[in-house]
Write a protein that holds these residues in place. Structure first.
Motif, short mmCIF file in Angstrom:
data_model
loop_
_atom_site.label_atom_id
_atom_site.label_comp_id
_atom_site.label_asym_id
_atom_site.label_seq_id
_atom_site.Cartn_x
_atom_site.Cartn_y
_atom_site.Cartn_z
N SER A 171 1.01 -1.31 -0.24
CA SER A 171 0.06 0.03 0.07
C SER A 171 0.86 1.27 0.12
N ARG A 187 0.29 5.89 -0.13
CA ARG A 187 -0.50 6.95 0.12
C ARG A 187 0.36 8.39 -0.46
N GLU A 233 -15.02 7.69 -2.75
CA GLU A 233 -15.57 7.09 -1.59
C GLU A 233 -15.04 7.97 -0.28
N TYR A 260 -6.75 2.61 2.74
CA TYR A 260 -7.45 2.29 1.77
C TYR A 260 -7.64 0.71 1.93
N TYR A 261 -6.73 0.00 2.39
CA TYR A 261 -6.87 -1.14 2.36
C TYR A 261 -7.99 -1.70 3.66
N MET A 299 -7.38 4.80 -5.96
CA MET A 299 -8.18 5.84 -5.51
C MET A 299 -7.59 7.23 -5.52
N GLN A 358 -4.15 6.88 -3.37
CA GLN A 358 -4.09 5.69 -2.51
C GLN A 358 -4.00 4.39 -3.31
#
Length: 290
Positions: free
Chosen positions: A93, A95, A137, A146-147, A156, A178
């Motif tokens: 992940s 960001r 979202e 996000y995860y 995203m 993200q």
């Protein structure tokens, strides 16, 4: 035996009486296989089965003992699924943050323009263009990863929202990218594509308005935000997941063993009754033995 139904044919009447006797004997054997649920009050614990019936704990244990192979097969399937989930656990992940400022201004300066309403609107237009007009979202916490929403692979792009899912607040002209993926390579590739797309759209929109180079808004990528993290579940989460899968496997296996046992015993009962109803050799030869 009831002699009122005799036909006068000794062979036929004898065959009928023999069948009635065998039928009564088989019914007695079948009845002995079925637990007695008489009117006597017994402290039995009833369990619901998948077929809509009920069974006592003793009957359930007996069925699992007879159909242990069904229980073992189900448990092995759940064990395999648990192992696959464990090996596939974890994801990558990142960001990444892009901040829009006035021309040639650093994001560290208080007069960078990142909190200017017009620049925030411009950053929002960039994010909307990247998302092709689709809504983004929102979560209860703007810092939620996000995860954390259950996403295993996705991208995203959104204007940083300091509010929540009920109230939106955009305090600065900052776009967050993200990305969550199963491999580091996939995340790196999506990250580079998103950064290039944002830079290109920013330059294209300002070129369309014939904005001089010296007056153009600058998009700055925060260096420390490009790092990619490997997210894995903790030891306690792994143990809880294993226990949950074990319980689910036992419940499913027990229910399957009971259902299979009932189906097999019902089939045996029908076969036994068909054998009782079958005519004897004397009846097939019209009362005369060959």
């Amino acid at each position: 035996m009831d002699a009122r139904h005799d036909t006068g044919d000794p062979a036929e009447d004898g065959d009928r009486r023999a069948r009635q006797g065998r039928h009564a004997g088989v019914e007695g054997q079948v009845a002995a296989m079925i637990p007695d649920h008489g009117t006597a009050v017994r402290p039995e614990i009833m369990l619901a089965t998948g077929g809509g019936g009920r069974v006592t704990v003793r009957e359930a244990l007996s069925a699992m003992g007879r159909r242990w192979y069904v229980l073992l097969a189900i448990v092995m399937v759940f064990a395999g699924l648990t192992f696959l989930f464990y090996k596939d656990g974890g994801s990558y992940s990142t960001r990444t943050t892009i901040t829009f400022t006035l021309p040639s201004r650093s994001t560290l300066l208080p007069e960078s323009g990142s909190t200017d309403i017009s620049i925030i609107a411009f950053a929002g237009a960039i994010a909307t263009s990247i998302n092709q007009g689709k809504p983004v979202e929102t979560f209860s916490d703007s810092d939620a990863p996000y995860y954390g929403a259950g996403v295993r692979q996705g991208v995203m792009v959104s204007l940083r929202n300091g509010g929540n899912q009920w109230i939106s607040s955009f305090p600065s002209a900052t776009i967050d990218i993200q990305i969550v993926g199963r491999t580091r390579e996939w995340v790196v590739e999506r990250q580079q594509e998103a950064l290039k797309q944002i830079i290109d759209v920013t330059a294209a929109q300002q070129a369309a308005t014939v904005t001089p180079e010296a007056d153009r808004i600058t998009a700055i990528v925060e260096p420390l935000s490009t790092d990619i993290q490997h997210v894995t579940p903790g030891r306690s989460e792994i143990i809880l997941a294993g226990v949950a899968m074990a319980i689910a496997g036992l419940i499913t296996g027990c229910s399957a063993a009971i259902i299979v046992d009932r189906a097999i015993r019902a089939r045996r009962r029908r076969r036994a009754l068909r054998r009782v109803d079958a005519p004897t050799p004397a009846a097939r030869t019209g009362g005369r033995f060959a």
